[in-house]
Motif scaffolding. Structure first.
Motif, mmCIF file in Angstrom:
data_model
loop_
_atom_site.group_PDB
_atom_site.id
_atom_site.type_symbol
_atom_site.label_atom_id
_atom_site.label_comp_id
_atom_site.label_asym_id
_atom_site.label_seq_id
_atom_site.Cartn_x
_atom_site.Cartn_y
_atom_site.Cartn_z
ATOM 1 N N SER A 1 0.828 -1.212 0.000
ATOM 2 C CA SER A 1 0.000 0.000 0.000
ATOM 3 C C SER A 1 0.858 1.256 0.000
ATOM 4 N N SER B 1 -3.815 -3.379 7.615
ATOM 5 C CA SER B 1 -4.899 -2.420 7.545
ATOM 6 C C SER B 1 -5.808 -2.747 6.368
ATOM 7 N N ASP C 1 -3.437 -2.604 -5.843
ATOM 8 C CA ASP C 1 -2.885 -3.109 -4.586
ATOM 9 C C ASP C 1 -3.975 -4.029 -4.045
#
Ligand SMILES: Nc1nc2c(ncn2[C@@H]2O[C@H](COP(=O)(O)OP(=O)(O)OP(=O)(O)O)[C@@H](O)[C@H]2O)c(=O)[nH]1
Ligand SMILES: [Mg+2]
Length: 345
Positions: free
Chosen positions: A14, A31, A69
């Motif tokens: 990310s 996350s 991503d």
């Protein structure tokens, strides 16, 4: 064309994505593991810049690639959902962690590479086995069965399918399975800020060489910080890290090369533009990228090399010096050709 950023959880996918696209994304180990980030990135191209200096066009357009991503999945390994999103992309950039994690443990990029390789080999093997079972039962396609058995042997020997010698018609036959180990891969070694200017760690360089894979070193953190700076500040910051330029442009170009595309150029006072086309495209096919009318009504292509055009300063000069070629419908467009299509519909 879509390039997937893949890698183990927490490797920095990310962060790399944010640095490349300038989009703000959530980072941090684990996350939003289910969230896929998608962003288009311009491919830097000095040929377009030089043509634009000549023509001073109203518009300058670079080639674009889409980066995705796909998220790292849950826990400490890749899950099914991640593997299946990986099937949707045309090429993979594997981010390898070479910086310490939050508890101070250093990354081991080579073992991350081996782990992803093992997982993708297993995932492909599963597909091959299921299909073989099916074909054995219904006997519908003995040639495909034989081909899949060959692939199975390779995968069982831990050979990625990109290393298997396959003919064009064989590749076509299996294209629908979207095998993970058939996709081109670029390795991205994500290092600590202090090591951003160092060469590829020797162990990773060896592993990449063995597999015939490209590799770039960058510090995603640094690239992200640079992306957020004013151009004036960037130089000083880069110098303080021992870097002459951000790694971003180099990385994007390397990712573009993975897709096996070549760049056709068009130039004029309206627009200077890079057109990504599949390698081996004929002039009418390439013209079809610009507009379908240009393919349908294709008469001929006037072709100059970009470097000739820039050196001579105009199309007329190129014509005078016999540097402007007239090509027909069988001409295969080469990387860096500046093309002017004559058509009639
Ligand atoms: N020191 C350092 N930390 C980094 C670097 N790149 C990423 N990190 C940190 O490592 C953590 C994980 O980075 P992410 O980019 O979220 O990793 P990810 O691969 O997207 O992780 P998942 O989505 O969980 O799979 C974050 O806290 C980042 O700030 C780097 O180049 N240097
Ligand atoms: Mg992430």
């Amino acid at each position: 064309m879509k390039v997937g950023l893949v890698g183990l959880p927490g490797s920095g996918k990310s962060t790399v994505f944010g640095a490349l696209t300038g989009l703000s994304v959530e980072t941090g180990f684990g996350s939003r593991p289910d969230k896929e980030n998608l962003g288009a990135v311009k491919v830097p191209d000095h040929r377009v810049d030089e043509l634009a200096r000549l023509y001073k066009p109203r518009k300058i357009t670079y080639a674009e690639i889409t980066f995705t991503d796909v998220g790292g999945g849950h826990a400490d390994k890749l899950d099914r959902k991640v593997l299946s999103s990986m099937r949707e992309v045309d090429a993979l950039c594997q981010v390898l962690r070479a910086f310490p994690d939050p508890i101070g443990e250093m990354g081991d990029p080579v073992s991350e590479l081996e782990e992803l390789e093992a997982e993708t080999i297993l995932a492909d093997l599963e597909i091959v086995e299921r299909r073989i079972e099916r074909l054995q039962k219904d006997r519908s396609d003995p040639r495909e069965l034989e081909l899949l058995r060959r692939l199975k042997t390779a995968l069982e020997a831990e050979t990625p399918l990109r290393d298997v010698d396959l003919a064009a018609d064989e590749l076509k036959k299996i294209a629908g399975y979207r095998f993970l180990t058939l996709k081109p891969v670029l390795l991205v070694v994500n290092v600590e800020e202090t090591r951003a200017a160092e060469p590829v760690p020797p162990a990773v360089a060896d592993a990449a060489k063995q597999r015939g894979l490209g590799v770039v070193v960058l510090s995603a953190q640094v690239e992200m910080d640079i992306a957020a700076m004013e151009p004036g500040e960037q130089g000083e910051f880069l110098a303080s890290l021992g870097l002459s330029e951000p790694a971003k442009d180099r990385f994007i170009r390397a990712a573009f090369e993975l897709l096996d595309l070549v760049t056709m150029l068009t130039a004029g006072p309206d627009e200077c533009r890079a057109w990504p086309i599949p390698r081996g495209s004929t002039a009418p096919k390439a013209a079809g990228k610009i507009h379908s009318d240009l393919e349908r009504g294709f008469i001929r292509a006037e072709v100059t090399r970009w470097e000739d055009l820039v050196r001579e300063g105009s199309e007329a000069k190129c014509k005078e010096r016999a540097l402007l070629r007239v090509e027909g419908k069988d001409y295969v467009v080469a990387d860096g050709d500046v093309v002017n299509v004559r058509f009639n519909v």
